[in-house]
Design an enzyme around this catalytic site. Structure first.
Site, PDB file in Angstrom:
ATOM      1  N   PRO A 122       0.786  -1.219   0.000  1.00  5.87           N
ATOM      2  CG  PRO A 122      -0.607  -1.414   1.851  1.00  5.87           C
ATOM      3  CD  PRO A 122       0.411  -2.141   1.062  1.00  5.87           C
ATOM      4  CG  ASN A 123      -0.230   4.386   1.273  1.00  5.83           C
ATOM      5  OD1 ASN A 123      -1.167   4.936   0.718  1.00  5.83           O
ATOM      6  ND2 ASN A 123      -0.311   3.895   2.496  1.00  5.83           N
ATOM      7  NE  ARG A 157       3.829   7.069   1.394  1.00  7.96           N
ATOM      8  CZ  ARG A 157       4.091   5.870   1.870  1.00  7.96           C
ATOM      9  NH1 ARG A 157       4.567   4.935   1.076  1.00  7.96           N
ATOM     10  NH2 ARG A 157       3.891   5.604   3.126  1.00  7.96           N
ATOM     11  CE1 TYR A 180       8.761   5.814   2.874  1.00  5.19           C
ATOM     12  CE2 TYR A 180       7.129   7.574   2.675  1.00  5.19           C
ATOM     13  CZ  TYR A 180       7.647   6.487   3.350  1.00  5.19           C
ATOM     14  OH  TYR A 180       7.056   6.063   4.515  1.00  5.19           O
ATOM     15  CG  ASN A 232       8.641  -1.192   0.684  1.00  2.00           C
ATOM     16  OD1 ASN A 232       8.031  -1.276   1.754  1.00  2.00           O
ATOM     17  ND2 ASN A 232       9.200  -0.081   0.266  1.00  2.00           N
ATOM     18  CB  ALA A 283       1.524   0.894   6.641  1.00  2.00           C
ATOM     19  CG  HIS A 307       5.046  -1.011  10.556  1.00  2.00           C
ATOM     20  ND1 HIS A 307       6.406  -1.238  10.740  1.00  2.00           N
ATOM     21  CD2 HIS A 307       4.955  -0.074   9.563  1.00  2.00           C
ATOM     22  CE1 HIS A 307       7.091  -0.446   9.906  1.00  2.00           C
ATOM     23  NE2 HIS A 307       6.241   0.257   9.184  1.00  2.00           N
ATOM     24  CG  ASP A 355      -0.103 -16.290   9.850  1.00  2.25           C
ATOM     25  OD1 ASP A 355       0.929 -16.247  10.548  1.00  2.25           O
ATOM     26  OD2 ASP A 355      -1.252 -16.267  10.344  1.00  2.25           O
ATOM     27  CD  GLU A 357      10.739  -6.337   7.042  1.00  2.00           C
ATOM     28  OE1 GLU A 357      10.711  -7.451   7.624  1.00  2.00           O
ATOM     29  OE2 GLU A 357      10.599  -5.256   7.633  1.00  2.00           O
ATOM     30  CG  HIS A 410      11.264  -1.199   5.193  1.00  2.00           C
ATOM     31  ND1 HIS A 410       9.899  -1.246   5.043  1.00  2.00           N
ATOM     32  CD2 HIS A 410      11.600  -2.277   5.951  1.00  2.00           C
ATOM     33  CE1 HIS A 410       9.422  -2.292   5.690  1.00  2.00           C
ATOM     34  NE2 HIS A 410      10.440  -2.951   6.244  1.00  2.00           N
ATOM     35  CG  LEU A 411      11.874   3.100  -0.817  1.00  2.00           C
ATOM     36  CD1 LEU A 411      10.528   3.695  -1.178  1.00  2.00           C
ATOM     37  CD2 LEU A 411      12.883   3.379  -1.910  1.00  2.00           C
ATOM     38  CB  SER A 412      12.355   5.484   5.123  1.00  2.00           C
ATOM     39  OG  SER A 412      11.377   4.622   5.681  1.00  2.00           O
ATOM     40  NE  ARG A 431       9.784   7.457   8.325  1.00  2.00           N
ATOM     41  CZ  ARG A 431       8.854   7.094   7.431  1.00  2.00           C
ATOM     42  NH1 ARG A 431       9.062   6.045   6.657  1.00  2.00           N
ATOM     43  NH2 ARG A 431       7.740   7.789   7.319  1.00  2.00           N
ATOM     44  NE  ARG A 489       6.623   5.702   9.655  1.00  2.00           N
ATOM     45  CZ  ARG A 489       5.544   5.690   8.869  1.00  2.00           C
ATOM     46  NH1 ARG A 489       5.255   4.630   8.144  1.00  2.00           N
ATOM     47  NH2 ARG A 489       4.748   6.747   8.797  1.00  2.00           N
TER      48      ARG A 489
END
Ligand code: DQA
Length: 145
Positions: free
Chosen positions: A12-13, A20, A25, A76, A79, A82, A89, A100, A102-104, A109, A113
């Site tokens: 998402p997002n 954004r 990001y 990625n 959200a 988290h 699962d 896994e 993440h950009l940030s 943060r 997160r």
């Protein structure tokens, strides 16, 4: 010889990248990021998938698992990282390895997160390197061949 297949999946997002919060990001769109990944690893066959929907991400994981031949997933989850026990699962239910990313740097943060419900079922975690996080994720999977 068949080339290595890798799924790069975004949650998402992440379709909003470029617009954004660019200070967090970066300014590249998801299409530009995906093109950069494909160009950086010309010998790899990539599938790129993004969805705003948790269930669609689960279904994509099951699809690559059932199809076979996928060397791994660079994920990625946005959200969902988290709080999505369903995604966790799903990752534990498949044999295809998942990295896994993440950009940030999520640890720099907000506190919410700092915890990932996915990390324990992924082969590793890469965070904080911007677009390079995806490239490092691909390299991590290729290193397992
Ligand atoms: C993110 C970090 C998450 O906390 C956030 O919800 C995202 C993007 C990242 O790439 O830095 O959507 O996964």
């Amino acid at each position: 010889m068949n080339s290595t297949s890798i799924l790069v999946m975004n949650g998402p997002n992440l379709s909003r990248l470029g617009k954004r919060e660019p200070e967090i990001y970066g300014s590249l769109t998801l299409d530009e990021i995906n093109r950069g990944i494909a160009e950086a690893f010309p010998s790899v066959t990539f599938e790129f998938f993004q969805s705003e929907h948790e269930g669609a991400l689960l279904e994509k994981l099951f699809e690559v698992e059932e199809r076979g031949g996928c060397a791994g997933v660079v994920l990625n989850a946005g959200a969902l990282t988290h709080y999505s026990i369903a995604l966790r699962d799903a990752i534990s239910s498949i044999r295809v390895p998942v990295v896994e990313v993440h950009l940030s740097n999520v640890h720099k943060r907000e506190e919410f997160r700092h915890h990932s419900v996915l990390s324990a079922v992924c082969i590793g975690v890469i965070a904080g390197f911007g677009v390079e996080s995806y490239h490092l994720g691909v390299r991590a999977l290729l290193g397992r061949d």
